[in-house]
Every structure is written in structure tokens, then in C-alpha cells.
Design a protein around this motif. Structure first.
Motif, short mmCIF file in Angstrom:
data_model
loop_
_atom_site.label_atom_id
_atom_site.label_comp_id
_atom_site.label_asym_id
_atom_site.label_seq_id
_atom_site.Cartn_x
_atom_site.Cartn_y
_atom_site.Cartn_z
N GLN A 34 0.86 -1.18 0.00
CA GLN A 34 0.00 0.00 0.00
C GLN A 34 0.90 1.23 0.00
O GLN A 34 1.53 1.56 1.00
CB GLN A 34 -0.92 -0.02 1.22
N LEU A 35 0.95 1.90 -1.16
CA LEU A 35 1.87 3.01 -1.34
C LEU A 35 1.61 4.19 -0.40
O LEU A 35 2.54 4.68 0.25
CB LEU A 35 1.83 3.47 -2.81
N PRO A 36 0.38 4.70 -0.27
CA PRO A 36 0.18 5.87 0.61
C PRO A 36 0.53 5.59 2.07
O PRO A 36 0.94 6.48 2.80
CB PRO A 36 -1.31 6.18 0.45
N LEU A 37 0.35 4.34 2.52
CA LEU A 37 0.63 4.00 3.91
C LEU A 37 2.06 3.51 4.11
O LEU A 37 2.47 3.27 5.25
CB LEU A 37 -0.34 2.92 4.40
N ALA A 38 2.81 3.36 3.01
CA ALA A 38 4.19 2.84 3.08
C ALA A 38 4.23 1.51 3.82
O ALA A 38 5.07 1.29 4.69
CB ALA A 38 5.12 3.86 3.73
#
Length: 807
Positions: free
Chosen positions: A49-53
Motif C-alpha cells: 500500500q503506497l500511501p501507507l508505506a
């Protein structure tokens, strides 16, 4: 003493854990992490999950934290660590107890305590307590890990600082090369100073592009920063060569393009700052929910009060809540009378009275009087804690289309580099103008944007999960957004879903040789052990009439039919007419001739020893919000049906009053499954609403299972979606949320794809021979930056556009 490392004891397979992964910029980055982790045959699945790293990893075999850490680092990115300090345990015991946790890295002594180190975000205190036992005291240790809001905020501040530096160095460099403001200086001095300023710009504020590109190159891959580093680095080296050759007497070699280097760097940093600011707004939703969780709790022991961290509180401990304070944990009121605002949990603004014996939910706000409460859950098990966990799970989900995006992103950067080189070669060969060729090469490298592709889906899901929680809608199942969007038929259970779930005993109809008191005493004796709404109503009816429940026991619960019990050595059957007919009991239809409630009376028949004793009639009113919710669903174009175990007349009466299309009564749980199967086979996409317990099989079989009933419904494993609050008032909001989220994802992907499809040929100069339209590298940098910002802003608009339809 040296730190102990994981030994022979390793985590078991089948576990899921979250890993914090730092340094990811685009879908290509997340794809590399996923690919590297999946190279291990002990990892079953990976969702990044990119936004949450974060990367959610499911293990298929034993694996240690150090092995997971090594895989992430091999992909070119990094993890972070966190630690807990353990008291009342020795180093060796802690090592043995914690080695089964897949995030575990090791233990070491620390000032009389034992420090246990984990991969961030690390295990919860509940998992630690389960591994270590209740005797061990757990304290927060050092942590390099930041939450999504703190991390994105730090990123925003970093880009803002770099942008200021880039402006201070880049603006003078542009003025030196593109204006006559400094003509008083010799040309060589102007050019030399411009090179120094541009070099400092690349060395300090823009260095982030080169370090990230080098890290990717070392691991055999390329990403967004590779394109920026190639474009600015190529332009700077070309200018440096031209400058040097001119000093040696060569002329006509072209322009320096230092202005392009400075403007690309400034505009990309500006775009990254805007993107970070937009992403910060997107991830703030969960943080706002978490802020409602009190950090401490006022514990009561006798006449002593002590304030302790909420994480230390266990179930069974008593605590005090003063007027106006937020209740920290779920529990039972022991002393005090007050009203509580449960709007954060249920979405309903009306105050709820609380008295000794009442249940309170963590996250609600106490009214005007103090309450003494006994905790029924710890912090993670409380209502608000479970809501937060479900929202985080939903934010980690991946839309089905994300797999296609990841495959495109994996080859995106290499393809763009190829297009850039090809466009440069073609312009050089066919025009003979090397300067023009270099401009198009730089423009293609800069304008291509895999970041927008990578952010299109996850930012929408992050916003949707947080907004859903505020609307009273929790997303649980994998891919639930897309499946809920496709729903065209909604099936409702009746009791406790459309109705209040609090029926009242209306009438007693004894058969021949029986009395009202006898049938009520026997029925209450059997049902006092049941939690079914009708059972509670029968027991309550006996209490109100002063009838003592008979000595009886429940032998068997028969889902969808009733119960089988025993009294004085004789078998009792208590349930619908189908149950009694199945056991050969002859019914007396005349008993229902005086049916009260205009067809709304539910029937419970009673037989003893194979002979009919009588009929109990109960009524369950519709919930106040049911009509509005059903009307909202009809406005969304949904077909509606009731699937109930109650008799057909009652179900039909409910359907008529609510204008529901179909009514099916006297259904067993298996009958409900068959009905859902037939609808699905006919091409319909079915959502089933129930209490999440009795209707678990039907919820599991439907395309989307929706649990109703607030706090209890959150634990329904068969549900894909949970409606907070007591009722279906939020149901139209749930479908609207799914439809708008799906539309936002498609809009975001369209923006990202169309942008790249149009921008790359434009930057390559495809339209210049025909229309004279082209893009400079600076314009390309601005366009690239705004493409990522537009995708994130599109997702943020989703949160603002979702207004409660049911309010």
C-alpha cells in the motif's frame, strides 16, 4: 552482554503481518518490493500500500524478521524498527516466548529491563501479552517508525525545505542564463557562476533524485527518480561539455540548458511538495479517529484512583469517567446515571441513557454525571479500537485493477527511457539539430509519470475507508468496494434487521387442556438459556406477568426452526409450525384466529410429548430508520427482498408496508442459501443483510455480506461490510460509498493513463512538424508534477462529495 538473536524457534506459517517500507515513490517501487518478497517460497501473498508505506505479508512457511528485513533491503528500500521494554522477565525467556512472532528481531538487556526489537509497525500489545503472559509488564521502547500522518508530514516539510533551497540556487542560475540583468559581468563569469549555482542545486536540494536513482540501479531496476536524475544529469553534463569545449576554442556546439536543469528541479520539488500535502490530507482520516482514543484511563482500586496508560488496562479492571470525558474502553456501568453521546460509534446524535448494568462503548462521550465502569475489553478489543483496525485493514486492500497497474508500472520506466532515446536519435538524424534532439529527449524523460498510476487506486481506498468510518460504514472484505458497486439485489433478514429486534409478547393461546400460565412457564423455562430476540421476549413476558419459569432445559438449538428442550422427562418443542409438523405434532389453526397486530404477530408453537400445548404470539415493530433506508435503496435502483424464518403472512405484511419487491417466509438457513444461489445463478449480484451471527451462512454465500448491529457485528467473520449503529440507516450510504469510490478509482486511472498517452508523444515532438506544438523540459516538469497532484486531489474530492444519504 550481546544481543540475543532469533534461534531455532521460528514463526509458524499462515501468519499475516504488516511491514513498514520506506522510500517508495510510485507503482514501480511497490511492484519491486512485492516481486522481491514473493521470490521467497515461504511467502504466500504480498499487498503493498503506497500511501501507507506498508506491505502486508502472508507467510506460507516459517520465516524470521531478519529474513524479511533482508528481502526488503534487497529490493532497494528500507524498513524501520520499534522496540518494547519488558519488565519481570529474563532475556532468555523473552527470546523463547517472542521467537514465534514473525516481526521479531531479537532481545538485549537495557537498564535492568529487556528490550525486544521488532520490524515496524510491530506486534500489538495484545499479541505480545499472549506470547509473554500476564505477569510480564510491557512498556514502550524506542521507535524510529512514524505513522502515516507523521511520516507524510515530515516528507512535506523536507520537500518544502528542499524547494526553498532550490529556488535560492535555481532562480539566480536562470536569470544568469536567460536574461540581461547581469550583463555587467563578463560572459565567462556569468556562465561559470551559473554552473556553480546549478551544480550546488544538484548536489544539495536535488540530490534526493540521484541517491534514489542510484539505489534502484544497484538493485537492477529503475523508477520515477531515475527519469528525473537522467534528464537533469544529462542536461548538466552536456552543458558542462559545451562550456569546456568553448573554452578550448570550439564553437557552435549548442546551448548549455542550465535553465532547464534548474527549472526541472524546482518544478519537480514543487510538485512533490503539493503531492505530499494532498496525501497528508488523504491519510488524516484514520488519525482523526485515533485522536478520539484517550491516552490514559483513571483506574479505581477501593478508594484509590490512579491514572495509567490505556494500553496497560486489562479486562475486569474498574475505571472512572468524569462528566464530559470520552469513555476509554468498552465496559459495564457499575455506579452512576448519565447520558452518553455515541455518535462517533453509531453515527446517531441522540444521547443514550446509562445506568448500573448498562453497556458503554469506548469512544463515546460521557454526559453530566460521573460513571464507574468495569472494563470488558482491553484497548485493542474496544469498539473504537476495532473500528480503527478495520479501517486500517480496508486501507491496505487492493482493487482488482491494481494488478494491471502494477504490471504496466513494472515496465513503464524502461519503456520511457527507450522512447526518450529513440525520439532524441530521430530528431538528430532527420533534422541535424542536436540541441532540438536533446530538448525532446529531456522532455520525454521528465514528463512521463508513473507516480500518478501508483497513486490512482490506493489514495482513493485510503480516503474511502476513513470516510466510510465517519459515515458509520466499515469495509472488511477483500475487494468489497468493487463487489458492492455491482450489487443489484439486496436481501434482508427481518427480525433485528428491519425490525427493532426487541419483540413483545402480545398474546397466549393455550390449546385443549392447557392454561396460559402453563405454556408461558414452560416456554420461559426453555428459552431462558437463549439469546434469540424472541426467546428474550418470552422470558421478559413471563417476568412482567409474574410467571415463574418452569424447570426445563434446552437440548438442541434448531436454526431457523426453534429449540428442542425437556421438562419432567418429557420432550418439549418450541418454534415455528414447520418444526412441530416435522415431528408429527397436529396443529390447531383456530388458535391463530384471534391473531393480533394486523398480521404482524410472529408465532411460537409449543408441544410436549408430541402433543400441542398452545401458541405464543409476539410483535416486533419496524425500526424508525427502516423506511427511509429502504426508500434510499430503491432510489439507487436496487431490487429488494426479505428472507426470513418467520411465517409468510408476517413477512409479507412487512414487505407490503415497506414497498419491498419480494417476501419469502418460513425459510431455514439452508433455504436462505438456496434462495441466494438461485438469484446469483440468474445473473443477479446479491447483498445479504443480517445480524452477523444467525445469518452467517447467508452472509458468506452472498456477493456481499453486510452485518447489522453495531459493536457485535464488527466481529462477524462472514461479513464483508459492517453498518455501525443499531439498524440499517447507513445502508444507502454504504452502496453510495462503493459506487463513488469505484468511480473515483476509474477517474484517477483515466487521468493517469490519458495524461501519459498524450504527454509522452507531445514531449517527443510528434506534433511539432504538423502543428508546431512542442513542450520544453520545464513545461514537461510542471505537467508531470501536476498529474500526480490531480490524482490525489481527485481522491480527496471523494471524501468531500460523500454526504450521508440516510441523514
Amino acid at each position: 552482554m550481546s544481543a540475543s538473536q532469533p534461534g531455532a524457534s521460528v514463526p509458524s506459517s499462515g501468519e499475516k503481518l504488516a511491514l513498514r517500507v520506506l522510500g517508495m515513490r510510485c507503482a514501480g517501487c511497490s511492484g519491486k518490493v512485492q516481486k522481491k518478497l514473493l521470490e521467497s517460497d515461504r511467502i504466500e501473498s504480498v499487498h503493498v500500500q503506497l500511501p501507507l508505506a506498508e506491505a502486508e505479508v502472508e507467510l506460507s512457511g516459517p520465516m524470521s524478521g531478519s529474513e524479511l528485513e533482508a528481502l526488503v533491503e534487497e529490493s532497494g528500500f528500507s524498513t524501520t524498527r520499534r522496540s518494547y521494554l519488558l519488565e519481570s522477565v529474563d532475556e532468555a525467556s523473552a527470546q523463547r516466548a517472542l521467537a514465534a512472532l514473525p516481526e521479531f528481531l531479537g532481545v538485549e538487556p537495557r537498564e535492568g529491563l529487556v528490550e525486544a526489537r521488532f520490524l515496524a509497525p510491530g506486534p500489538s500489545r495484545r499479541r505480545l501479552r499472549a506470547a509473554l503472559g500476564d505477569a510480564v509488564q510491557i512498556h514502550e521502547g524506542k521507535s524510529a517508525d512514524l505513522g502515516p500522518v507523521e511520516r507524510t508530514g515530515a516528507e512535506l516539510r523536507e520537500y518544502a525545505g528542499r524547494l526553498v533551497q532550490a529556488l535560492l540556487l535555481g532562480v539566480p542560475a536562470v536569470l544568469l542564463t536567460m536574461t540581461s540583468l547581469f550583463d555587467v559581468l563578463p560572459e565567462v563569469a556569468r556562465q561559470g557562476l551559473a554552473f556553480v549555482l546549478t551544480g550546488l542545486l544538484l548536489l544539495f536540494p536535488a540530490r534526493i533524485f540521484f541517491t534514489s536513482a542510484w539505489r534502484s540501479l544497484r538493485h537492477g531496476s529503475a523508477e520515477m527518480n531515475t527519469l528525473i536524475a537522467l534528464s537533469t544529469g544529462t542536461a548538466f553534463v552536456h552543458g558542462l561539455l559545451v562550456f569546456t569545449m568553448e573554452r578550448l576554442g570550439e564553437t557552435g556546439l549548442g546551448h548549455f540548458y542550465l535553465d532547464a536543469v534548474a527549472m526541472i528541479s524546482v518544478l519537480v520539488l514543487f510538485g512533490r511538495m503539493l503531492e505530499a500535502r494532498a496525501r497528508l490530507a488523504a491519510v488524516r482520516g484514520v488519525a482523526e479517529l485515533a485522536e478520539h482514543m484517550p491516552k490514559t484511563v483513571r483506574v479505581v482500586a477501593g478508594k484509590q484512583e490512579a491514572e495509567i496508560p490505556i494500553e496497560e488496562l486489562r479486562a475486569g479492571v474498574e475505571f472512572l469517567v468524569l462528566p464530559g470525558e470520552r469513555i476509554p474502553l468498552d465496559g459495564e456501568v457499575l455506579d452512576g446515571h448519565s447520558d452518553c453521546d455515541e455518535s462517533l460509534i453509531t453515527g446517531e446524535s441522540a444521547a443514550v441513557p446509562k445506568a448500573p448494568g448498562s453497556q458503554v462503548a469506548g469512544g463515546s462521550v460521557n454526559g453530566l454525571a460521573p460513571l464507574r465502569v468495569r472494563a470488558s475489553e482491553d484497548a485493542e478489543g474496544s469498539t473504537l479500537g476495532r473500528i480503527l483496525e478495520l479501517v486500517k485493514q480496508a486501507q491496505r486492500e487492493r482493487a482488482p485493477v491494481q494488478e494491471l497497474v502494477d504490471r504496466i508500472a513494472a515496465i513503464f520506466v524502461p519503456v520511457v527511457i527507450g522512447i526518450a532515446v529513440l525520439s532524441g536519435l530521430l530528431w538528430a538524424l532527420f533534422t541535424g539539430h542536436f540541441d532540438q534532439a536533446l530538448l525532446h529527449l529531456l522532455s520525454v524523460l521528465v514528463i512521463a509519470c508513473p507516480c500518478a498510476l501508483g497513486l490512482a487506486t490506493p489514495t482513493a481506498l485510503v480516503v474511502a475507508a476513513a470516510r466510510g468510518a465517519k459515515l458509520g460504514v466499515l469495509l472488511k472484505g477483500s475487494g468489497v468496494i468493487e463487489r458492492a458497486r455491482q450489487i443489484d439485489t439486496v436481501c434482508f433478514d427481518k427480525t433485528g434487521t428491519l425490525t427493532s429486534g426487541k419483540p413483545e409478547l402480545l398474546a397466549l393461546r393455550p390449546g385443549a387442556g392447557a392454561s396460559e400460565e402453563e405454556i408461558l412457564a414452560l416456554a420461559a423455562g426453555v428459552e431462558k438459556q437463549s439469546e434469540h430476540p424472541l426467546a428474550r421476549a418470552i422470558v421478559a413476558g413471563a417476568e412482567q406477568r409474574g410467571v415463574e419459569p418452569a424447570e426445563a432445559s434446552m437440548l438442541e438449538l434448531l436454526p431457523g426452526q426453534g429449540v428442542r428442550g425437556e421438562s419432567a422427562g418429557q420432550e418439549l418443542l418450541l418454534g415455528n409450525e414447520g418444526l412441530l409438523r416435522e415431528h408429527g405434532v397436529e396443529l390447531d389453526a383456530s388458535l391463530r384466529s384471534e391473531s393480533p397486530g394486523e398480521g404482524w404477530a410472529s408465532e411460537v408453537w409449543l408441544a410436549r410429548g408430541g402433543k400441542l400445548l398452545g401458541l405464543l404470539q409476539l410483535s416486533d415493530a419496524l425500526r424508525p430508520e427502516t423506511k427511509a433506508a429502504v426508500q434510499g435503496c430503491r432510489q439507487l435502483g436496487l431490487r429488494l427482498a426479505i428472507l426470513s424464518g418467520d411465517r409468510q403472512e408476517v413477512v409479507q405484511a412487512a414487505a407490503n408496508e415497506l414497498a419491498i419487491d419480494d417476501a419469502f417466509g418460513q425459510l431455514t438457513p439452508n433455504d436462505k442459501l438456496a434462495r441466494i444461489d438461485s438469484l446469483e445463478k440468474a445473473g443477479q449480484r446479491v447483498a445479504m443483510l443480517g445480524d452477523g451471527i444467525n445469518d452467517a451462512p447467508a452472509l458468506s454465500r452472498a456477493s456481499v455480506g453486510i452485518a447489522v448491529g453495531g459493536r457485535n457485528a464488527m466481529s462477524a467473520s462472514s461479513a464483508d461490510l459492517v453498518l455501525l449503529g443499531e439498524g440499517i440507516g447507513r445502508l444507502p450510504d454504504a452502496f453510495l460509498l462503493a459506487r463513488k469510490t469505484s468511480a473515483t478509482i476509474k477517474r484517477n486511472l483515466l487521468l493517469a493513463f490519458v495524461y501519459n498517452v498524450i504527454a509522452i508523444p507531445l514531449a517527443a515532438g510528434a506534433l511539432q512538424p504538423l502543428l508546431g506544438i512542442s513542450l520544453s523540459p520545464a513545461a514537461a516538469a510542471l505537467a508531470m508534477s501536476l498529474s500526480s497532484v490531480s490524482v490525489v486531489m481527485s481522491s480527496l474530492w471523494l471524501g468531500r462529495s460523500l454526504k450521508p444519504k440516510s441523514s
